[in-house]
Write a protein that holds these residues in place. Structure first.
Motif, PDB file in Angstrom:
ATOM      1  N   SER A   1       5.033  -2.420   2.342  1.00  0.00           N
ATOM      2  CA  SER A   1       4.522  -3.942   2.496  1.00  0.00           C
ATOM      3  C   SER A   1       3.728  -4.284   3.492  1.00  0.00           C
ATOM      4  CB  SER A   1       5.470  -5.096   2.406  1.00  0.00           C
ATOM      5  OG  SER A   1       6.730  -4.790   3.471  1.00  0.00           O
ATOM      6  N   ARG A   2       2.709  -5.220   3.684  1.00  0.00           N
ATOM      7  CA  ARG A   2       2.122  -5.460   4.612  1.00  0.00           C
ATOM      8  C   ARG A   2       2.479  -7.065   4.963  1.00  0.00           C
ATOM      9  NH1 ARG A   2      -3.451  -2.625   4.801  1.00  0.00           N
ATOM     10  NH2 ARG A   2      -3.631  -1.613   2.129  1.00  0.00           N
ATOM     11  N   TYR A   3       2.109  -6.691   6.519  1.00  0.00           N
ATOM     12  CA  TYR A   3       2.140  -8.291   6.835  1.00  0.00           C
ATOM     13  C   TYR A   3       1.654  -9.887   6.278  1.00  0.00           C
ATOM     14  CZ  TYR A   3       4.134  -6.252  10.967  1.00  0.00           C
ATOM     15  OH  TYR A   3       5.143  -4.748  11.666  1.00  0.00           O
TER      16      TYR A   3
ATOM     17  N   ILE B   1       9.348 -10.149  -0.131  1.00  0.00           N
ATOM     18  CA  ILE B   1       9.421  -9.394   0.763  1.00  0.00           C
ATOM     19  C   ILE B   1       9.243 -10.568   2.404  1.00  0.00           C
ATOM     20  CG2 ILE B   1       6.756  -8.662   2.707  1.00  0.00           C
ATOM     21  CD1 ILE B   1       6.024  -7.493   0.351  1.00  0.00           C
ATOM     22  N   PRO B   2       9.770 -10.851   3.265  1.00  0.00           N
ATOM     23  CA  PRO B   2      10.726 -11.521   3.836  1.00  0.00           C
ATOM     24  C   PRO B   2       8.479 -11.697   4.857  1.00  0.00           C
ATOM     25  CG  PRO B   2      11.693  -9.944   4.721  1.00  0.00           C
ATOM     26  CD  PRO B   2      10.266  -9.122   3.578  1.00  0.00           C
TER      27      PRO B   2
ATOM     28  N   PHE C   1       1.033  -1.244  -0.086  1.00  0.00           N
ATOM     29  CA  PHE C   1       0.099   0.251   0.159  1.00  0.00           C
ATOM     30  C   PHE C   1       0.845   1.169  -0.211  1.00  0.00           C
ATOM     31  CE2 PHE C   1       0.860  -0.600   4.528  1.00  0.00           C
ATOM     32  CZ  PHE C   1       1.244   1.020   4.814  1.00  0.00           C
ATOM     33  N   SER C   2       0.047   2.520   0.083  1.00  0.00           N
ATOM     34  CA  SER C   2       1.009   3.705  -0.276  1.00  0.00           C
ATOM     35  C   SER C   2      -0.211   4.335   0.662  1.00  0.00           C
ATOM     36  CB  SER C   2       0.828   4.367  -1.919  1.00  0.00           C
ATOM     37  OG  SER C   2       1.827   5.136  -1.390  1.00  0.00           O
TER      38      SER C   2
ATOM     39  N   TYR D   1      10.159 -16.098   2.860  1.00  0.00           N
ATOM     40  CA  TYR D   1      10.010 -14.821   1.857  1.00  0.00           C
ATOM     41  C   TYR D   1       7.919 -15.534   0.691  1.00  0.00           C
ATOM     42  CZ  TYR D   1      14.469 -13.098   2.255  1.00  0.00           C
ATOM     43  OH  TYR D   1      15.350 -12.159   3.152  1.00  0.00           O
ATOM     44  N   ILE D   2       8.193 -13.934   0.070  1.00  0.00           N
ATOM     45  CA  ILE D   2       6.704 -14.174  -0.649  1.00  0.00           C
ATOM     46  C   ILE D   2       7.169 -13.354  -2.157  1.00  0.00           C
ATOM     47  CG2 ILE D   2       5.288 -15.263   0.514  1.00  0.00           C
ATOM     48  CD1 ILE D   2       3.416 -12.046   0.371  1.00  0.00           C
TER      49      ILE D   2
END
Length: 197
Positions: free
Chosen positions: A106-108, A155-156, A60-61, A116-117
């Motif tokens: 990044s969101r959780y 993203i981890p 998100f921003s 990672y994803i």
């Protein structure tokens, strides 16, 4: 009406993520081809470039952070429910390069065994709308430019196999810290009473 695609052609395009961890900048750099008619056309028209970014689930921003774009005469508007961000930029006759920096978070992510994803940010769209300066009508001519570049963000995320160990360690740490605070309070309380006596 889509016109003037040749005048607003791009000679260079770079779409990349800058920064580290969960706070990044999505940077789009565009250079115009500098068609012979470019300067003359833009001098006679009010032209605006509109960059539209499509953000997938998981990114998100922040609308408050986007206020920094206003100082650079870039006007953002965000619709978080459909994850679309528009950035409006005035195109001047000397504009050869446009650089747009969009702050992202990044969101959780959900737990994943791979640690990672990968989230792919779809290609943005660039629209340019122009209206003659001497015209009294509000009719714009539109140009669309294909920015066919995708960006991938790794993203981890937490490993589902570590859930039990992390829960136990967190629980024991909480108990230890709580006991330490209680004992420390009791110790200082007794010390204060003995000084008073």
């Amino acid at each position: 009406m889509l016109v003037n695609a040749d005048i607003f052609g791009l000679s260079f395009l770079l779409h990349e993520l800058m920064g580290e961890r969960s706070h990044r900048q999505l940077v789009t750099t565009m250079e115009f081809y500098r068609h012979p008619k470019f300067t003359h056309f833009v001098n006679e028209h009010f032209c605006e470039a509109i960059v539209i970014e499509y953000l997938p689930t998981g990114i998100f921003s922040d609308s408050f952070e986007m206020q920094c774009l206003v100082g650079r005469e870039e006007l953002p508007s965000a619709l978080s429910n459909i994850s679309v961000v528009e950035i409006h930029i005035n195109v001047m006759s000397d504009a050869q390069k446009i650089v747009v920096q969009l702050p992202l978070h990044s969101r959780y992510p959900l737990l994943n065994s791979s640690d990672y994803i990968s989230i792919t940010i779809g290609k943005p769209h660039l629209f340019i709308r122009c209206k003659p300066k001497i015209s009294r009508t509000s009719t714009y001519s539109w140009t669309i430019i294909d920015l066919g570049v995708f960006v991938t963000w790794r993203i981890p995320c937490g490993n589902a196999l570590h859930t039990r160990a992390v829960t136990i360690i967190t629980f024991l740490s909480s108990i230890f810290c709580s006991l330490f605070i209680v004992l420390s309070t009791m110790y200082h309380s007794k010390k204060g009473k003995s000084k008073m006596e």
